[in-house]
Design a protein around this motif. Sequence first.
Motif, PDB file in Angstrom:
ATOM      1  N   TRP A  54       0.839  -1.192   0.000  1.00  0.00           N
ATOM      2  CA  TRP A  54       0.000   0.000   0.000  1.00  0.00           C
ATOM      3  C   TRP A  54       0.881   1.250   0.000  1.00  0.00           C
ATOM      4  CZ3 TRP A  54      -5.486   0.229   0.517  1.00  0.00           C
ATOM      5  CH2 TRP A  54      -6.108  -1.024   0.581  1.00  0.00           C
ATOM      6  N   PHE A  55       0.409   2.284  -0.674  1.00  0.00           N
ATOM      7  CA  PHE A  55       1.053   3.597  -0.602  1.00  0.00           C
ATOM      8  C   PHE A  55       0.474   4.292   0.623  1.00  0.00           C
ATOM      9  CE2 PHE A  55       1.877   7.994  -1.399  1.00  0.00           C
ATOM     10  CZ  PHE A  55       3.043   8.032  -2.158  1.00  0.00           C
ATOM     11  N   VAL A  56       1.335   4.602   1.602  1.00  0.00           N
ATOM     12  CA  VAL A  56       0.877   5.130   2.882  1.00  0.00           C
ATOM     13  C   VAL A  56       1.279   6.589   3.030  1.00  0.00           C
ATOM     14  CG1 VAL A  56       1.006   4.898   5.393  1.00  0.00           C
ATOM     15  CG2 VAL A  56       1.032   2.846   3.951  1.00  0.00           C
ATOM     16  N   VAL A  57       0.307   7.422   3.382  1.00  0.00           N
ATOM     17  CA  VAL A  57       0.548   8.832   3.679  1.00  0.00           C
ATOM     18  C   VAL A  57       0.193   9.049   5.142  1.00  0.00           C
ATOM     19  CG1 VAL A  57      -0.028  11.224   3.149  1.00  0.00           C
ATOM     20  CG2 VAL A  57       0.010   9.517   1.325  1.00  0.00           C
ATOM     21  N   ASP A  58       1.163   9.491   5.932  1.00  0.00           N
ATOM     22  CA  ASP A  58       0.961   9.619   7.373  1.00  0.00           C
ATOM     23  C   ASP A  58       0.775  11.075   7.780  1.00  0.00           C
ATOM     24  OD1 ASP A  58       0.736   8.953  10.014  1.00  0.00           O
ATOM     25  OD2 ASP A  58       2.869   8.630  10.345  1.00  0.00           O
ATOM     26  N   ASN A  59      -0.109  11.285   8.783  1.00  0.00           N
ATOM     27  CA  ASN A  59      -0.331  12.601   9.387  1.00  0.00           C
ATOM     28  C   ASN A  59      -0.750  13.645   8.359  1.00  0.00           C
ATOM     29  OD1 ASN A  59      -0.479  14.361  11.546  1.00  0.00           O
ATOM     30  ND2 ASN A  59       1.701  14.880  11.518  1.00  0.00           N
ATOM     31  N   LEU A  60      -1.712  13.262   7.515  1.00  0.00           N
ATOM     32  CA  LEU A  60      -2.178  14.171   6.468  1.00  0.00           C
ATOM     33  C   LEU A  60      -3.280  15.095   7.004  1.00  0.00           C
ATOM     34  CD1 LEU A  60      -2.086  14.757   3.311  1.00  0.00           C
ATOM     35  CD2 LEU A  60      -4.168  13.354   3.213  1.00  0.00           C
ATOM     36  N   PRO A  61      -3.141  16.408   6.858  1.00  0.00           N
ATOM     37  CA  PRO A  61      -4.250  17.305   7.209  1.00  0.00           C
ATOM     38  C   PRO A  61      -5.466  16.973   6.353  1.00  0.00           C
ATOM     39  CG  PRO A  61      -2.208  18.534   6.978  1.00  0.00           C
ATOM     40  CD  PRO A  61      -1.932  17.146   6.473  1.00  0.00           C
ATOM     41  N   PRO A  62      -6.638  16.805   6.946  1.00  0.00           N
ATOM     42  CA  PRO A  62      -7.830  16.386   6.196  1.00  0.00           C
ATOM     43  C   PRO A  62      -8.165  17.278   5.009  1.00  0.00           C
ATOM     44  CG  PRO A  62      -8.230  16.200   8.546  1.00  0.00           C
ATOM     45  CD  PRO A  62      -6.909  16.900   8.395  1.00  0.00           C
ATOM     46  N   MET A  63      -7.791  18.549   5.042  1.00  0.00           N
ATOM     47  CA  MET A  63      -8.114  19.457   3.936  1.00  0.00           C
ATOM     48  C   MET A  63      -7.478  18.994   2.620  1.00  0.00           C
ATOM     49  SD  MET A  63      -5.622  22.725   4.726  1.00  0.00           S
ATOM     50  CE  MET A  63      -6.260  22.931   6.374  1.00  0.00           C
ATOM     51  N   PHE A  64      -6.428  18.166   2.706  1.00  0.00           N
ATOM     52  CA  PHE A  64      -5.748  17.699   1.503  1.00  0.00           C
ATOM     53  C   PHE A  64      -6.174  16.297   1.093  1.00  0.00           C
ATOM     54  CE2 PHE A  64      -2.444  20.526   3.520  1.00  0.00           C
ATOM     55  CZ  PHE A  64      -2.654  21.600   2.667  1.00  0.00           C
ATOM     56  N   LEU A  65      -7.117  15.702   1.831  1.00  0.00           N
ATOM     57  CA  LEU A  65      -7.485  14.316   1.595  1.00  0.00           C
ATOM     58  C   LEU A  65      -8.048  14.111   0.189  1.00  0.00           C
ATOM     59  CD1 LEU A  65      -7.777  11.461   2.690  1.00  0.00           C
ATOM     60  CD2 LEU A  65      -9.990  12.106   3.658  1.00  0.00           C
ATOM     61  N   THR A  66      -9.020  14.914  -0.209  1.00  0.00           N
ATOM     62  CA  THR A  66      -9.625  14.739  -1.521  1.00  0.00           C
ATOM     63  C   THR A  66      -8.601  14.926  -2.630  1.00  0.00           C
ATOM     64  OG1 THR A  66     -11.775  15.508  -0.706  1.00  0.00           O
ATOM     65  CG2 THR A  66     -11.419  15.569  -3.083  1.00  0.00           C
ATOM     66  N   THR A  67      -7.765  15.924  -2.484  1.00  0.00           N
ATOM     67  CA  THR A  67      -6.759  16.204  -3.516  1.00  0.00           C
ATOM     68  C   THR A  67      -5.806  15.040  -3.711  1.00  0.00           C
ATOM     69  OG1 THR A  67      -6.831  18.570  -3.044  1.00  0.00           O
ATOM     70  CG2 THR A  67      -4.892  17.748  -4.204  1.00  0.00           C
ATOM     71  N   ILE A  68      -5.290  14.498  -2.595  1.00  0.00           N
ATOM     72  CA  ILE A  68      -4.308  13.428  -2.729  1.00  0.00           C
ATOM     73  C   ILE A  68      -4.947  12.138  -3.238  1.00  0.00           C
ATOM     74  CG2 ILE A  68      -4.434  12.446  -0.388  1.00  0.00           C
ATOM     75  CD1 ILE A  68      -1.318  12.419  -0.476  1.00  0.00           C
ATOM     76  N   VAL A  69      -6.206  11.889  -2.856  1.00  0.00           N
ATOM     77  CA  VAL A  69      -6.895  10.705  -3.374  1.00  0.00           C
ATOM     78  C   VAL A  69      -7.090  10.821  -4.883  1.00  0.00           C
ATOM     79  CG1 VAL A  69      -9.090   9.450  -3.381  1.00  0.00           C
ATOM     80  CG2 VAL A  69      -8.023  10.090  -1.210  1.00  0.00           C
ATOM     81  N   GLU A  70      -7.509  11.974  -5.333  1.00  0.00           N
ATOM     82  CA  GLU A  70      -7.717  12.164  -6.774  1.00  0.00           C
ATOM     83  C   GLU A  70      -6.411  12.055  -7.543  1.00  0.00           C
ATOM     84  OE1 GLU A  70     -11.699  14.874  -7.256  1.00  0.00           O
ATOM     85  OE2 GLU A  70      -9.814  15.935  -6.842  1.00  0.00           O
ATOM     86  N   GLN A  71      -5.333  12.585  -6.975  1.00  0.00           N
ATOM     87  CA  GLN A  71      -4.050  12.574  -7.667  1.00  0.00           C
ATOM     88  C   GLN A  71      -3.401  11.195  -7.690  1.00  0.00           C
ATOM     89  OE1 GLN A  71      -1.619  15.601  -5.862  1.00  0.00           O
ATOM     90  NE2 GLN A  71      -2.617  17.276  -6.984  1.00  0.00           N
TER      91      GLN A  71
END
Length: 288
Positions: free
Chosen positions: A31-48
Amino acid sequence: MDESGGNLIIVSGMSGAGRSSVADVLEDLGWFVVDNLPPMFLTTIVEQLVGTGAAPRLAVVVDVRTGMFFDELSSAVHDLRLKGYRPLTLFLEASDDVIVRRQESVRRPHPLQGEGRLLTGIQRERELLGDIRAGADLVIDTSNMNIHQLAAKIVNAFGDEENAELRATVVSFGFKYGIPVDADVVADMRFIPNPYWQPDLRPMTGQDRPVSDFVLGHPLAQQFLQNYVDVLDTLRTGYLNEGKRFVTVAIGCTGGKHRSVAMAEEIARRLREKGSPTLVVHRDLGRE
């Protein structure tokens, strides 16, 4: 777009409950893991990452370390669902005393402790995480787990790309030690005669054949197994229809040594026969 929960996980939970360990296991599983992500960036990183196929399986760790931004998590998840994504939420839980012990062992302050007591920070965190825990697809209580047991449960849940089948964890336990807090359904085996009162069986456990034969050979045990596995099969159908992919079945007796252990092993065997990947955990075995 209709991204199933099989390739997008949001990991959250209590500080000291094992988030970092889970992130490491998921990473080892590809799995590609992103740790301690501010929720405001969640949609952006999922789409990207997920939307473009750059990361076919993405796990995002989000927790109170993001401070005031954490309040935006619910709206971020809602936004993802509006865009057609279906994230699975994994919540890691542990009792207060275990969290205190773990925090003290690593000599790090609780993120919400400030100048106050550690327990104050833990209580505040529980309040902030209440809604997320209530809506989680999978809750894992790590209080009585070592790192290897936790890893086994994560591998069982997320170790391959196919998550279309309900995945079960069957936990044996002793009522005198408390009901597992992450249980979805609980069954009481104290209606079966107790092998403890048989001198030759007392030192054995439900994993030993003589005890298992004694427990499973009782007519009421056989009747229960037939009816209960049918009930679990009904739950399986309903859970899958509702998008729930994980269930924790707790099987209890007085001390968690004989009856619950034997019945948990048999229930797990029958669930596997029906096609549900199933992990067995004997929580209280060896405590006496």
